[in-house]
Design a protein around this motif. Structure first.
Motif, PDB file in Angstrom:
ATOM      1  N   ILE A   1      -3.731 -12.022   5.663  1.00  0.00           N
ATOM      2  CA  ILE A   1      -2.266 -11.952   5.598  1.00  0.00           C
ATOM      3  C   ILE A   1      -1.815 -12.547   4.268  1.00  0.00           C
ATOM      4  O   ILE A   1      -2.216 -13.653   3.916  1.00  0.00           O
ATOM      5  CB  ILE A   1      -1.616 -12.716   6.776  1.00  0.00           C
ATOM      6  CG1 ILE A   1      -2.013 -12.048   8.092  1.00  0.00           C
ATOM      7  CG2 ILE A   1      -0.096 -12.703   6.613  1.00  0.00           C
ATOM      8  CD1 ILE A   1      -1.591 -12.815   9.319  1.00  0.00           C
ATOM      9  N   GLY A   2      -1.012 -11.798   3.575  1.00  0.00           N
ATOM     10  CA  GLY A   2      -0.528 -12.248   2.277  1.00  0.00           C
ATOM     11  C   GLY A   2       0.611 -13.238   2.416  1.00  0.00           C
ATOM     12  O   GLY A   2       1.161 -13.433   3.490  1.00  0.00           O
ATOM     13  N   LYS A   3       0.943 -13.823   1.312  1.00  0.00           N
ATOM     14  CA  LYS A   3       2.055 -14.760   1.322  1.00  0.00           C
ATOM     15  C   LYS A   3       3.128 -14.271   0.354  1.00  0.00           C
ATOM     16  O   LYS A   3       2.885 -13.413  -0.481  1.00  0.00           O
ATOM     17  CB  LYS A   3       1.583 -16.164   0.957  1.00  0.00           C
ATOM     18  CG  LYS A   3       0.991 -16.277  -0.442  1.00  0.00           C
ATOM     19  CD  LYS A   3       0.437 -17.689  -0.637  1.00  0.00           C
ATOM     20  CE  LYS A   3      -0.004 -17.967  -2.043  1.00  0.00           C
ATOM     21  NZ  LYS A   3      -0.975 -17.049  -2.611  1.00  0.00           N
ATOM     22  N   GLU A   4       4.305 -14.842   0.517  1.00  0.00           N
ATOM     23  CA  GLU A   4       5.406 -14.477  -0.368  1.00  0.00           C
ATOM     24  C   GLU A   4       5.207 -15.175  -1.704  1.00  0.00           C
ATOM     25  O   GLU A   4       4.857 -16.349  -1.752  1.00  0.00           O
ATOM     26  CB  GLU A   4       6.726 -14.927   0.275  1.00  0.00           C
ATOM     27  CG  GLU A   4       7.938 -14.387  -0.410  1.00  0.00           C
ATOM     28  CD  GLU A   4       9.193 -14.675   0.398  1.00  0.00           C
ATOM     29  OE1 GLU A   4       9.426 -13.990   1.397  1.00  0.00           O
ATOM     30  OE2 GLU A   4       9.921 -15.602   0.017  1.00  0.00           O
ATOM     31  N   GLY A  32       6.393  -3.856  -0.654  1.00  0.00           N
ATOM     32  CA  GLY A  32       6.043  -5.267  -0.804  1.00  0.00           C
ATOM     33  C   GLY A  32       7.089  -6.089  -1.527  1.00  0.00           C
ATOM     34  O   GLY A  32       7.067  -7.321  -1.454  1.00  0.00           O
ATOM     35  N   LYS A  34      10.456  -7.852  -1.879  1.00  0.00           N
ATOM     36  CA  LYS A  34      11.467  -8.343  -0.947  1.00  0.00           C
ATOM     37  C   LYS A  34      12.839  -8.398  -1.607  1.00  0.00           C
ATOM     38  O   LYS A  34      13.830  -8.042  -1.000  1.00  0.00           O
ATOM     39  CB  LYS A  34      11.086  -9.729  -0.438  1.00  0.00           C
ATOM     40  CG  LYS A  34       9.783  -9.720   0.329  1.00  0.00           C
ATOM     41  CD  LYS A  34       9.782 -10.817   1.357  1.00  0.00           C
ATOM     42  CE  LYS A  34       8.562 -10.709   2.203  1.00  0.00           C
ATOM     43  NZ  LYS A  34       8.848 -10.706   3.609  1.00  0.00           N
ATOM     44  N   TYR A  49       8.023 -11.077  -3.778  1.00  0.00           N
ATOM     45  CA  TYR A  49       7.196 -10.007  -3.211  1.00  0.00           C
ATOM     46  C   TYR A  49       6.085 -10.563  -2.339  1.00  0.00           C
ATOM     47  O   TYR A  49       5.795 -11.754  -2.357  1.00  0.00           O
ATOM     48  CB  TYR A  49       6.601  -9.160  -4.352  1.00  0.00           C
ATOM     49  CG  TYR A  49       5.638  -9.927  -5.247  1.00  0.00           C
ATOM     50  CD1 TYR A  49       4.268  -9.820  -5.069  1.00  0.00           C
ATOM     51  CD2 TYR A  49       6.107 -10.762  -6.257  1.00  0.00           C
ATOM     52  CE1 TYR A  49       3.387 -10.522  -5.872  1.00  0.00           C
ATOM     53  CE2 TYR A  49       5.237 -11.472  -7.064  1.00  0.00           C
ATOM     54  CZ  TYR A  49       3.879 -11.350  -6.868  1.00  0.00           C
ATOM     55  OH  TYR A  49       3.004 -12.049  -7.659  1.00  0.00           O
ATOM     56  N   GLU A  50       5.469  -9.665  -1.561  1.00  0.00           N
ATOM     57  CA  GLU A  50       4.317 -10.031  -0.739  1.00  0.00           C
ATOM     58  C   GLU A  50       3.055  -9.737  -1.533  1.00  0.00           C
ATOM     59  O   GLU A  50       2.788  -8.577  -1.847  1.00  0.00           O
ATOM     60  CB  GLU A  50       4.309  -9.202   0.552  1.00  0.00           C
ATOM     61  CG  GLU A  50       5.246  -9.725   1.600  1.00  0.00           C
ATOM     62  CD  GLU A  50       5.099  -8.940   2.885  1.00  0.00           C
ATOM     63  OE1 GLU A  50       3.999  -8.948   3.468  1.00  0.00           O
ATOM     64  OE2 GLU A  50       6.081  -8.309   3.284  1.00  0.00           O
ATOM     65  N   ASP A  51       2.291 -10.768  -1.848  1.00  0.00           N
ATOM     66  CA  ASP A  51       1.122 -10.579  -2.722  1.00  0.00           C
ATOM     67  C   ASP A  51      -0.025  -9.787  -2.078  1.00  0.00           C
ATOM     68  O   ASP A  51      -0.914  -9.315  -2.764  1.00  0.00           O
ATOM     69  CB  ASP A  51       0.634 -11.907  -3.312  1.00  0.00           C
ATOM     70  CG  ASP A  51       0.090 -12.869  -2.274  1.00  0.00           C
ATOM     71  OD1 ASP A  51       0.047 -12.524  -1.078  1.00  0.00           O
ATOM     72  OD2 ASP A  51      -0.298 -13.977  -2.662  1.00  0.00           O
TER      73      ASP A  51
END
Length: 77
Positions: A1-4, A32, A34, A49-51
């Motif tokens: 799960i990626g992080k912001e 991705g 935001k 963004y979501e990396d």
């Protein structure tokens, strides 16, 4: 799960509101991303963004596809 993640991208030739609109529209359509905040005075595009979905390099490519050059900071050793 990626992080912001948040990145500030310098776009030296982005000097008007219509330039900012073109860039913001392209980034908003990118999976991705935001949010984007654009400061035309400082010529900086701030992207949240979501990396795991999109990389910083892909964000640079998206901006470059709109016709603007991205200034990549020099790597520090």
């Amino acid at each position: 799960i990626g992080k912001e993640a948040t990145v500030n991208i310098t776009v030296p030739k982005m000097d008007c509101d219509s330039c900012a609109v073109v860039i913001k529209r392209a980034l908003t359509k990118t999976a991705g991303v935001k949010s984007t905040t654009i400061d035309t005075d400082k010529r900086i595009v701030k992207v949240v963004y979501e990396d795991a979905v999109v990389s910083e390099a892909q964000l640079h490519q998206t901006i470059e596809k709109t016709g603007f050059e991205v200034k990549v900071p020099a790597k520090t050793k």
